[in-house]
Motif scaffolding. Structure first.
Motif, PDB file in Angstrom:
ATOM      1  N   THR A  26       0.831  -1.204   0.000  1.00 32.09           N
ATOM      2  CA  THR A  26       0.000   0.000   0.000  1.00 32.09           C
ATOM      3  C   THR A  26       0.866   1.255   0.000  1.00 32.09           C
ATOM      4  O   THR A  26       0.629   2.195  -0.771  1.00 32.09           O
ATOM      5  CB  THR A  26      -0.927   0.009   1.228  1.00 32.09           C
ATOM      6  N   LYS A  49       2.604   8.909  -7.070  1.00 35.41           N
ATOM      7  CA  LYS A  49       3.132  10.270  -6.984  1.00 35.41           C
ATOM      8  C   LYS A  49       4.399  10.432  -7.820  1.00 35.41           C
ATOM      9  O   LYS A  49       4.578  11.438  -8.518  1.00 35.41           O
ATOM     10  CB  LYS A  49       3.430  10.622  -5.523  1.00 35.41           C
ATOM     11  N   TYR A 109       2.620   1.578  -3.393  1.00 37.38           N
ATOM     12  CA  TYR A 109       1.669   1.981  -4.440  1.00 37.38           C
ATOM     13  C   TYR A 109       1.444   3.487  -4.406  1.00 37.38           C
ATOM     14  O   TYR A 109       1.490   4.166  -5.437  1.00 37.38           O
ATOM     15  CB  TYR A 109       0.350   1.238  -4.242  1.00 37.38           C
ATOM     16  N   GLU A 110       1.172   4.026  -3.214  1.00 37.07           N
ATOM     17  CA  GLU A 110       0.899   5.466  -3.099  1.00 37.07           C
ATOM     18  C   GLU A 110       2.096   6.292  -3.558  1.00 37.07           C
ATOM     19  O   GLU A 110       1.943   7.321  -4.230  1.00 37.07           O
ATOM     20  CB  GLU A 110       0.534   5.800  -1.653  1.00 37.07           C
ATOM     21  N   ARG A 111       3.299   5.840  -3.221  1.00 34.02           N
ATOM     22  CA  ARG A 111       4.489   6.586  -3.623  1.00 34.02           C
ATOM     23  C   ARG A 111       4.759   6.450  -5.130  1.00 34.02           C
ATOM     24  O   ARG A 111       5.198   7.411  -5.775  1.00 34.02           O
ATOM     25  CB  ARG A 111       5.696   6.108  -2.814  1.00 34.02           C
ATOM     26  N   ASN A 131      -7.871   8.284  -6.982  1.00 36.05           N
ATOM     27  CA  ASN A 131      -6.406   8.229  -6.876  1.00 36.05           C
ATOM     28  C   ASN A 131      -5.725   7.978  -8.213  1.00 36.05           C
ATOM     29  O   ASN A 131      -4.521   7.758  -8.266  1.00 36.05           O
ATOM     30  CB  ASN A 131      -5.990   7.134  -5.880  1.00 36.05           C
TER      31      ASN A 131
END
Length: 304
Positions: free
Chosen positions: A63, A71, A66-68, A276
């Motif tokens: 998780t 970005k 994925y978020e990084r 997202n």
């Protein structure tokens, strides 16, 4: 290992919740996608995904990664775009899903204009009244009628969808023309199955600002907008339908609007996409083009 490619593959696997679907949307063999993810986990020395026979799920490390990745890739695209006109040119593949009537009557007739403006964007358009799982099915955005239910989605308002109540002259000759809601006790309806609830929809009218539901027997029930119209044109009952679908038949006299003083409530038409998901130049171009198209489209303008 190409780390940027690995990030892109990892994001697509997560978004589609499938190695196979990720491979299809990236035009890669499934084995290559599997190897890239395995090599990525080996390189990072962490497990990113929990795999079962039925689905995938992110680990805590997955998780965060994925978020990084989302970005990082967005920042890279922004940097490249600031130095290259070509990089900012909308290009690539885009998957769009929309209801049949909107797709056939509004979107598809205007595609020559979209292609002239954005010749390097390849659109895949799905036409369906069902609610698609955008993440699992790898759909970039959808055009839908009705309120947004998923808080993980962003909805851009396109216009309002207008409805009316109609019947054929033959049906009205047999059953009479209703002039009040009480008269509906003597009638039958052709009903539409809601994609949201999977249940037949009753007739609804706005009376003095309040929505009123009227239940009458259903002669036939269908789950497709065009089939709903076709059955209504057979004279099997009253039915409530999108104004833009009924308009040609109102003009020829094949349909008659009834109870026009109490119309069904309008519904929002929205372009919806995951909150997202990074917007590529192609997706931004399609969103802006669709907003402009629907805001000025006469079929969505209402009775006035």
């Amino acid at each position: 290992m190409d780390r940027l490619q690995a990030m892109e593959v990892f994001i697509r696997v997560v978004d589609t919740n499938s190695f196979t679907k990720a491979a299809d949307t990236l035009n890669l063999p499934r084995a290559s996608v599997t190897n890239i993810i395995q090599n990525l986990e080996s390189y990072l020395k962490v497990r990113l995904l929990q795999r079962t026979t039925r689905r995938l799920s992110l680990t805590a490390d997955g998780t965060a990664y994925y978020e990084r990745c989302v970005k990082v890739l967005a920042e890279i695209e922004e940097i490249e775009g600031s130095f290259s006109t070509t990089a900012m040119t909308p290009r690539g593949k885009l998957r769009v899903d929309t209801s049949g009537p909107i797709g056939k009557m509004i979107l598809v007739p205007a595609l020559d204009d979209f292609h002239a403006k954005y010749p390097n964007v390849q659109l895949t358009i799905g036409l369906s009244d069902r609610r698609v799982d955008m993440i699992e099915e790898g759909v970039d955005c959808t055009i839908r009628v009705g309120a947004l239910l998923d808080s993980n989605m962003v909805a851009r308002h396109l216009n309002d969808f207008h409805f009316l109540t109609a019947a054929t002259p033959g049906y009205l000759k047999r059953f009479g023309v209703p002039i009040s809601l009480e008269d509906l006790d003597k009638h039958v309806a052709v009903k539409y199955i809601s994609a949201r609830t999977s249940r037949p929809m009753e007739l609804h009218f706005v009376v003095e600002g309040e929505e009123v539901e009227v239940k009458i027997p259903g002669a036939f029930t269908v789950n497709d907008a065009e089939a709903h119209l076709a059955v209504g044109l057979k004279g099997f009952g009253l039915f409530q339908i999108a104004r833009m679908l009924a308009l040609p038949y109102l003009r020829t006299g094949e349909l008659v609007e009834v109870l026009p003083q109490w119309k069904p409530a309008t519904m929002e038409t929205s372009l919806v996409y995951p909150q997202n998901r990074h917007q590529s130049p192609a997706m931004r171009a399609f969103i802006n083009w669709t907003l402009e198209l629907c805001a000025a489209h006469p079929l969505l303008a209402g009775p006035a």
